[in-house]
Design an enzyme around this catalytic site. Structure first.
Site, mmCIF file in Angstrom:
data_model
loop_
_atom_site.group_PDB
_atom_site.id
_atom_site.type_symbol
_atom_site.label_atom_id
_atom_site.label_comp_id
_atom_site.label_asym_id
_atom_site.label_seq_id
_atom_site.Cartn_x
_atom_site.Cartn_y
_atom_site.Cartn_z
ATOM 1 N N GLU A 166 -49.735 -6.621 108.591
ATOM 2 C CA GLU A 166 -50.902 -7.298 108.013
ATOM 3 C C GLU A 166 -50.606 -7.599 106.551
ATOM 4 O O GLU A 166 -50.087 -6.743 105.829
ATOM 5 C CB GLU A 166 -52.169 -6.417 108.025
ATOM 6 C CG GLU A 166 -52.832 -6.264 109.349
ATOM 7 C CD GLU A 166 -54.118 -5.423 109.261
ATOM 8 O OE1 GLU A 166 -54.760 -5.378 108.192
ATOM 9 O OE2 GLU A 166 -54.445 -4.806 110.290
ATOM 10 N N GLU A 170 -53.814 2.136 110.654
ATOM 11 C CA GLU A 170 -54.362 2.622 109.383
ATOM 12 C C GLU A 170 -55.174 3.914 109.542
ATOM 13 O O GLU A 170 -56.397 3.921 109.420
ATOM 14 C CB GLU A 170 -55.217 1.541 108.717
ATOM 15 C CG GLU A 170 -54.443 0.271 108.421
ATOM 16 C CD GLU A 170 -55.290 -0.806 107.724
ATOM 17 O OE1 GLU A 170 -56.504 -0.604 107.557
ATOM 18 O OE2 GLU A 170 -54.721 -1.844 107.354
#
Ligand code: IFM
Length: 462
Positions: free
Chosen positions: A368, A172
């Site tokens: 995720e 991320e």
């Protein structure tokens, strides 16, 4: 009664069912085994930075309890585990001397996984940059960080590449660059230093993209065996408000301009920043040196999509041809201010990679997906988190839709195996399928864990 739904929402035989965690969020033991501080140690120890002043100093104490945690995971039937390696355990000063105790910890962790038949997927960076490099040159603000990260990636793959063949470079990029250096209001991310200009902010993510590309090269050169390398990103899927050609096309147009989509996942997967974004940024666009785009655009074996939410888009008949819709106040969400229930975001996330970014060839993992919920033990001590089951079931059905339409989704990792340190929200927000009582460090599988175990057992969404 016969189960007439035995094949409903089923996945291919080799579908990867997994769970994910990250080092700083679970390990604790921040001053043990030669580890030196990361930016998150410094940030969370600074008064006012995290909710209730929580830090990851102990977290789930996984550093000492990893064997029990792995046994719990195996009991649930989870055979794939995504975890992260802490850079400051391996290279305590960020560069230079390798710390044998750090290597030893991850070797023991991985050996235990393998003994339980669990395949390791290692993320090399999940936000815990060495504080030493922040002090030395401002970490992601400097181009030097890319080389240091690549050197670190080479060390890890050299020492652990005999037992780990699934690597993920950075987790991320948006969060540790644009939120780490660009957000003034609470809650920012570490290091929480606000850069002066928008251009400087884009420079931090450009350095991270370079780090990803250089690390891909370094891992391939250092790994003793052929391996799979992925980037993990949390771009925001733009969702057509209705699945009609005009709204789908509006959502595709909006994709490039929303948030940092056009400047992070797009260059990583296509080799170019979005033209629409560059035009919008003008002088605020990052400086790009000769050869950078080729370095960033490395061949990948897979792409990891972390997805929690998306934004709805509708077509409009004036410029720019799309409109991003605000969420109305009564829109359902889970226990985070941004955690809107948008299950279609998995399906559209996958389609955007394949179609909007033109990468139908790239295998995808949902690396995720999950939610924070207000988990409260009942009188019998059980946690009946039906809200989390609702959330996961809807998102997994959306994943199954992508598979059934032929998109190359290969696996899914729940975030998270355990409740853990949720960054600026400290220990207050619980994302785990396994409850952690932080006072006693006892683990208690929630209802969602039993539900997920059944999905794995039947290889379908139940
Ligand atoms: O806990 C985080 C994780 O570290 C990165 N992705 C989002 C999760 C939930 O906020």
């Amino acid at each position: 009664m016969m189960d007439t739904n035995a094949s409903l929402y089923s996945f291919p035989e080799d579908f990867v069912w997994g769970a994910a965690t990250a080092a700083y969020q679970i390990e604790g033991a921040v001053a043990e085994g030669g580890r030196r501080p990361s930016v998150w140690d410094t940030f969370s120890a600074t008064p006012g930075r995290t909710l209730n002043g929580d830090t990851g100093a102990i977290a789930c104490d996984h550093y000492h309890r990893f064997k029990d945690d792995i046994r719990l995971m195996a009991d649930l039937g989870i055979r794939h585990y995504r975890f992260s390696v802490a850079w400051p355990r391996i290279l305590p000063e960020g560069r230079g001397a390798v710390n044998p105790a750090g290597i030893d910890f991850y070797q023991r962790l991985v050996d235990t996984l393998l003994e339980h038949g669990i395949t390791p997927y290692a993320t090399l960076f999940h936000w815990d940059s060495p504080q030493a490099l922040e002090d030395l040159y401002g970490s992601w603000r400097s181009r030097e960080m890319a080389q240091d990260f690549a050197d670190y990636a080479a060390v890890v793959s050299r020492y652990l590449g005999d037992r780990i063949t699934h690597w993920m470079t950075l987790n991320e990029i948006h969060c540790f660059t644009h939120i780490g250096y660009g957000v003034q209001q609470v809650p920012p991310h570490a290091p929480g230093t606000v850069v002066q200009r928008l251009k400087d902010l884009w420079q931090t993510s450009h350095h991270a993209l370079l780090a990803h590309g250089m690390a891909c090269q370094a891992i391939r050169a250092a790994s003793p065996v052929p391996c799979s390398i992925a980037l993990v990103d949390n771009f925001v899927p733009t969702l057509p408000i209705a699945e009609t050609p005009e709204h789908v096309s509006a959502a595709q147009k909006a994709f490039h301009r929303f948030s940092t989509n056009g400047g992070i996942v797009e260059p990583a997967l296509t080799g170019s920043y979005s033209a629409a974004l560059l035009e919008q940024l003008g002088e605020d666009a990052p400086d790009i040196q000769d050869g950078d785009m080729a370095t960033i655009h490395q061949p990948l074996d897979a792409f990891g999509l972390n997805n929690y939410f998306g934004v709805y888009v509708r077509a409009i008949d004036r410029d720019p041809g799309f409109e991003i819709l605000d969420f109305p106040p009564s829109y359902p969400k889970l226990h985070m201010p941004w955690l809107y229930l948008t299950p279609d975001s998995i399906y559209w996330g996958i389609r955007h990679v394949a179609e909007t970014l033109g990468r139908p060839d790239l295998p995808i993992y949902i690396t995720e997906n999950g939610c924070a919920a207000q988990d409260i033990p009942n009188a019998q001590g059980e946690i009946l988190d039906s809200d989390r089951v609702l959330f996961l079931r809807q998102y997994l059905r959306s994943a199954q839709r992508a598979v059934s339409e032929g998109y190359p989704l290969r696996g899914y990792f729940v975030w998270s195996l355990l409740d853990n340190f949720e960054w600026a929200w400290g220990l207050d927000r619980r994302f785990g399928m396994i409850y952690v009582d932080y006072a006693t460090q006892q683990r208690l599988p929630k209802l969602s864990a039993a539900w997920y175990a059944e999905c794995i057992r039947q290889n379908r969404v139940v």
